[in-house]
Design a protein around this motif. Sequence first.
Motif, PDB file in Angstrom:
ATOM      1  N   GLY A 235       0.786  -1.215   0.000  1.00 13.97           N
ATOM      2  CA  GLY A 235       0.000   0.000   0.000  1.00 13.97           C
ATOM      3  C   GLY A 235       0.824   1.273   0.000  1.00 13.97           C
ATOM      4  N   ALA A 236       0.121   2.388  -0.251  1.00 16.63           N
ATOM      5  CA  ALA A 236       0.769   3.687  -0.387  1.00 16.63           C
ATOM      6  C   ALA A 236       1.408   4.155   0.909  1.00 16.63           C
ATOM      7  CB  ALA A 236      -0.248   4.716  -0.877  1.00 16.63           C
ATOM      8  N   ALA A 237       0.731   3.934   2.031  1.00 18.85           N
ATOM      9  CA  ALA A 237       1.277   4.396   3.309  1.00 18.85           C
ATOM     10  C   ALA A 237       2.596   3.694   3.624  1.00 18.85           C
ATOM     11  CB  ALA A 237       0.265   4.157   4.429  1.00 18.85           C
ATOM     12  N   GLU A 238       2.683   2.398   3.315  1.00 13.45           N
ATOM     13  CA  GLU A 238       3.915   1.661   3.573  1.00 13.45           C
ATOM     14  C   GLU A 238       5.034   2.123   2.645  1.00 13.45           C
ATOM     15  OE1 GLU A 238       6.704  -1.348   4.908  1.00 13.45           O
ATOM     16  OE2 GLU A 238       5.180  -0.026   5.748  1.00 13.45           O
ATOM     17  N   LEU A 239       4.700   2.437   1.391  1.00 15.70           N
ATOM     18  CA  LEU A 239       5.716   2.947   0.471  1.00 15.70           C
ATOM     19  C   LEU A 239       6.277   4.277   0.970  1.00 15.70           C
ATOM     20  CD1 LEU A 239       7.355   3.011  -2.110  1.00 15.70           C
ATOM     21  CD2 LEU A 239       5.319   3.786  -3.341  1.00 15.70           C
ATOM     22  N   LEU A 240       5.419   5.126   1.483  1.00 18.53           N
ATOM     23  CA  LEU A 240       5.890   6.399   2.028  1.00 18.53           C
ATOM     24  C   LEU A 240       6.764   6.178   3.261  1.00 18.53           C
ATOM     25  CD1 LEU A 240       2.660   8.553   1.614  1.00 18.53           C
ATOM     26  CD2 LEU A 240       4.758   8.692   0.263  1.00 18.53           C
ATOM     27  N   ARG A 241       6.430   5.162   4.067  1.00 19.81           N
ATOM     28  CA  ARG A 241       7.296   4.841   5.210  1.00 19.81           C
ATOM     29  C   ARG A 241       8.648   4.339   4.744  1.00 19.81           C
ATOM     30  NH1 ARG A 241       9.268   0.808   8.458  1.00 19.81           N
ATOM     31  NH2 ARG A 241       8.547  -0.795   7.017  1.00 19.81           N
ATOM     32  N   ILE A 242       8.648   3.508   3.709  1.00 20.92           N
ATOM     33  CA  ILE A 242       9.911   3.004   3.168  1.00 20.92           C
ATOM     34  C   ILE A 242      10.788   4.172   2.707  1.00 20.92           C
ATOM     35  CG2 ILE A 242      10.875   1.826   1.139  1.00 20.92           C
ATOM     36  CD1 ILE A 242      10.117  -0.089   3.345  1.00 20.92           C
ATOM     37  N   GLN A 243      10.171   5.192   2.107  1.00 20.58           N
ATOM     38  CA  GLN A 243      10.930   6.360   1.667  1.00 20.58           C
ATOM     39  C   GLN A 243      11.410   7.200   2.847  1.00 20.58           C
ATOM     40  OE1 GLN A 243      11.647   8.199  -1.830  1.00 20.58           O
ATOM     41  NE2 GLN A 243      13.085   8.456  -0.161  1.00 20.58           N
ATOM     42  N   ASN A 244      10.504   7.463   3.786  1.00 15.91           N
ATOM     43  CA  ASN A 244      10.778   8.482   4.804  1.00 15.91           C
ATOM     44  C   ASN A 244      11.291   7.941   6.123  1.00 15.91           C
ATOM     45  OD1 ASN A 244       9.816  10.528   3.034  1.00 15.91           O
ATOM     46  ND2 ASN A 244       7.714  10.005   3.594  1.00 15.91           N
TER      47      ASN A 244
ATOM     48  N   GLY B 262      14.810   5.203   6.741  1.00 13.90           N
ATOM     49  CA  GLY B 262      14.290   5.520   5.420  1.00 13.90           C
ATOM     50  C   GLY B 262      15.333   5.357   4.340  1.00 13.90           C
ATOM     51  N   ALA B 263      14.925   5.622   3.112  1.00 16.73           N
ATOM     52  CA  ALA B 263      15.807   5.430   1.957  1.00 16.73           C
ATOM     53  C   ALA B 263      16.803   6.567   1.842  1.00 16.73           C
ATOM     54  CB  ALA B 263      14.982   5.334   0.677  1.00 16.73           C
ATOM     55  N   GLY B 264      18.030   6.221   1.508  1.00 14.82           N
ATOM     56  CA  GLY B 264      19.061   7.213   1.240  1.00 14.82           C
ATOM     57  C   GLY B 264      19.043   7.666  -0.200  1.00 14.82           C
ATOM     58  N   PHE B 265      18.003   7.308  -0.926  1.00 13.69           N
ATOM     59  CA  PHE B 265      17.813   7.719  -2.314  1.00 13.69           C
ATOM     60  C   PHE B 265      16.378   8.208  -2.466  1.00 13.69           C
ATOM     61  CE2 PHE B 265      16.986   3.190  -1.925  1.00 13.69           C
ATOM     62  CZ  PHE B 265      15.746   3.039  -2.525  1.00 13.69           C
ATOM     63  N   GLN B 266      16.085   8.820  -3.594  1.00 12.89           N
ATOM     64  CA  GLN B 266      14.753   9.380  -3.825  1.00 12.89           C
ATOM     65  C   GLN B 266      13.944   8.496  -4.764  1.00 12.89           C
ATOM     66  OE1 GLN B 266      13.088  12.389  -2.650  1.00 12.89           O
ATOM     67  NE2 GLN B 266      11.462  11.100  -3.506  1.00 12.89           N
ATOM     68  N   TYR B 267      12.805   8.006  -4.261  1.00 11.88           N
ATOM     69  CA  TYR B 267      11.834   7.346  -5.139  1.00 11.88           C
ATOM     70  C   TYR B 267      11.099   8.408  -5.954  1.00 11.88           C
ATOM     71  CZ  TYR B 267      11.677   2.370  -3.799  1.00 11.88           C
ATOM     72  OH  TYR B 267      11.945   1.031  -3.634  1.00 11.88           O
ATOM     73  N   LEU B 268      10.862   8.123  -7.226  1.00 10.22           N
ATOM     74  CA  LEU B 268      10.140   9.015  -8.116  1.00 10.22           C
ATOM     75  C   LEU B 268       8.893   8.315  -8.632  1.00 10.22           C
ATOM     76  CD1 LEU B 268      13.182  10.343 -10.184  1.00 10.22           C
ATOM     77  CD2 LEU B 268      12.099  11.422  -8.195  1.00 10.22           C
ATOM     78  N   SER B 269       7.762   9.003  -8.601  1.00 12.04           N
ATOM     79  CA  SER B 269       6.486   8.383  -8.975  1.00 12.04           C
ATOM     80  C   SER B 269       5.617   9.399  -9.689  1.00 12.04           C
ATOM     81  CB  SER B 269       5.780   7.842  -7.729  1.00 12.04           C
ATOM     82  OG  SER B 269       4.555   7.225  -8.067  1.00 12.04           O
TER      83      SER B 269
END
Length: 568
Positions: A135-144, A161-168
Motif C-alpha cells: 500500500g501507499a502508506a507503507e511505500l511512504l514509510r519506506i521512503q521516509n 528511510g531510503a538514502g535515495f529518492q523514489y520518483l512516482s
Amino acid sequence: MSIPGLRRAAVGLTAFAVAAFGAVATSPEQADARPKPVDVSLLALNDFHGNLEPPSGSSGTIAGQTAGGVEFLATHLAELRAAAKKKNTITVAAGDLIGASPLLSAAFHDEPTIEALSMAGLDYASVGNHEFDEGAAELLRIQNGGCHPVDGCADGTPYRGAGFQYLSANAFKTATGKPLMAPYAIHKVQGVKVGFIGMTLENTPEIVSQQGVAGLSFADEADTANRYARELRRQGVQAIVVLLHEGGTQAATGGINDCVGMTGPIVDITNRMDPSIDVVVSGHTHQAYNCDINGKLVTSASSFGRLITNIDLKIDRRSGDIISAAAENVVVTRDVAKDPKQTALIDRYKTVLGPVADRQVGETSQAITRSQETLFGTSLGESPLGNLIADAQLAATDDEQGAVAAFMNPGGVRADLDAGPVTYEEAFTVQPFANNLVTLDLTGAQLYCVLEQQFVTGRTLYPSATVGYVVDPAGTTGTVADPCAGTRVVRGSLTLGGTTVDTAATYRVTVNNFLAGGGDGFSALTAGTNLVTGQIDLDAFVAYLTAQSPVSAPALDRIRTTAEVPAA
C-alpha cells in the motif's frame, strides 16, 4: 573520456545525435574553441526484488556466468565509478527494488534492501508495481523512515528511510489528483542539469492487490513522461532520462547487449515519447536488452542484481543537450571481493532472523520447477510447481470450506524447489506475497468464463488435480469486455473430481485474494459469491509439504488439447 568496452546502443546513434543537436565543428580550430562536453556515467539496475544474497539456480546466472548478490553488486558499482575517473556518476533504478523478496529481506518489510541499496550509492529510483504491494502508506514509510506500524522495528534498530529518492510521476492520489511522491528530480553536474522522471506501468492496479493501490490512480506512461518533460524544459533542463518500470522482450537469440526483434509495451510507449527525452531505463519484464528505439537509448538490466547497465552520456555545456548516449550491460560476477559493509548488514539481519529460515518443512524427491510447458506453440501450459501449489491450496480448504477446485496464478510462483530437504526460507521464496486464500462460489458457466479469460490475459491458471479440461487451439478468443465469448475451452470437457461440470450448478473454488479481486486481469473471478477468507497461502504450502513429504512433481495432464483428446 570513454569507458573501455562501451558500445553504441544501436547503429546510427552517432548520426542521430548529430542530426538532432546540430552539425559538428568544421575545423580543428573551431572544435578546439568549443567547450568540452560534460561526461556523465549513469549506472542503472532494475527488478532487484530484495535479492541481498546471491540467487540460486537459474535465477543466479546470466550470460553463462553466476551473478548477483548485493555484496558483489556494491563492489562492481564502486569499480565502475572508479573506472569513470573524472566523470560524474549517477546511480539509478527502474523499480521493483522491493517486493516478491526472499525471506531475509521480506521478513523485515524490505528494510534491509533499502539500507543495502542506499549504502551502495543509489541516487534515484522509479517505483515499480511491487513497491505498492503493502500500500501507499507503507511505500511512504519506506521512503521516509519510521518503524512498521504493526511489527515495529523488528531488528531492534531505527529504520531511517531510503538514502535515495523514489520518483512516482504517474501514480496519483485519487482524492486530490496530486502525485503520491515526487514525479521527477533534477541533478546538476558541472553546471548542466539532468532530469529524471520516474514511473511504473499504467496497469499496476491489474497486477497488485486492490488493497495495495487503494486510493490511487495510474496514468498513461508516455503522456505522463511528455507532461513532465515539458515542465523540466521550462526549468532549463534539456537532458532528460525516464526511469520506467515497464519493458519488453527481445528474441531468444539476442544477448544481454542486443536488441533482436524487440516487442512489448516499451516499444509503443517509447515511440510516443517527446523527442526531448533521450534515455529510457526500463524494467518489469526481467529481460536484458540495449536498444535504439525511435532514436532513444532504451535499456534493461534483467533482474535480481545480476547486471548493471553502464550508460555513457556526453552533454553539451552550452545547450545542456545530450550529444551522445551509449550503454553496456555489465555482468555482476562473483569473482570480486565482497563489500564488507554489505556483508555486515546481511550477517546482522540473518542473526536476528534466527533459526526460522533454516527450519526444514518438507522434502522433495526431485527438483520441482515453475517452468511452463508449451501449449500449442506458446508457454501457456501447466507448471509442476504451480500445480503443486494449487493442490496445497485445495488441501487447505476442501474440508474446511468445501472447496472442490483451486487455481494458482503463475506470477505468484517466484522460484523453483531443488531436490532434497525444503527449508522454510526456500518455501517462502517460492510464495513470498502472504496472500490469503479465498474460497468462493462460482457457477459452472462462470468457471468456463474464468478459463476463457486465460486466453485474453495470456496467463494460465494452474489447476488442482481435481480439475481437467480440453483446449481447442482453433477456438476463438474472447475479448477484454466479453471473455465469455471465447470458445477455446471445449464445452462439456470441464470436469471436477472426474464429474462433468454443470453450467447451472454452483461450485466452491479456492484462489488467493489477489485473484479474487480480479488480479492479473481475471475480472471474471470478481463475480464469485459467498467469499470466505482463509489462511495465508505460504502456510498452506508449508503444511502440504510437511504432510506429503517426500513430494514429487505432479503430472502435467490437467489441461489437454483436442490433439490429445479428439472430439467424440
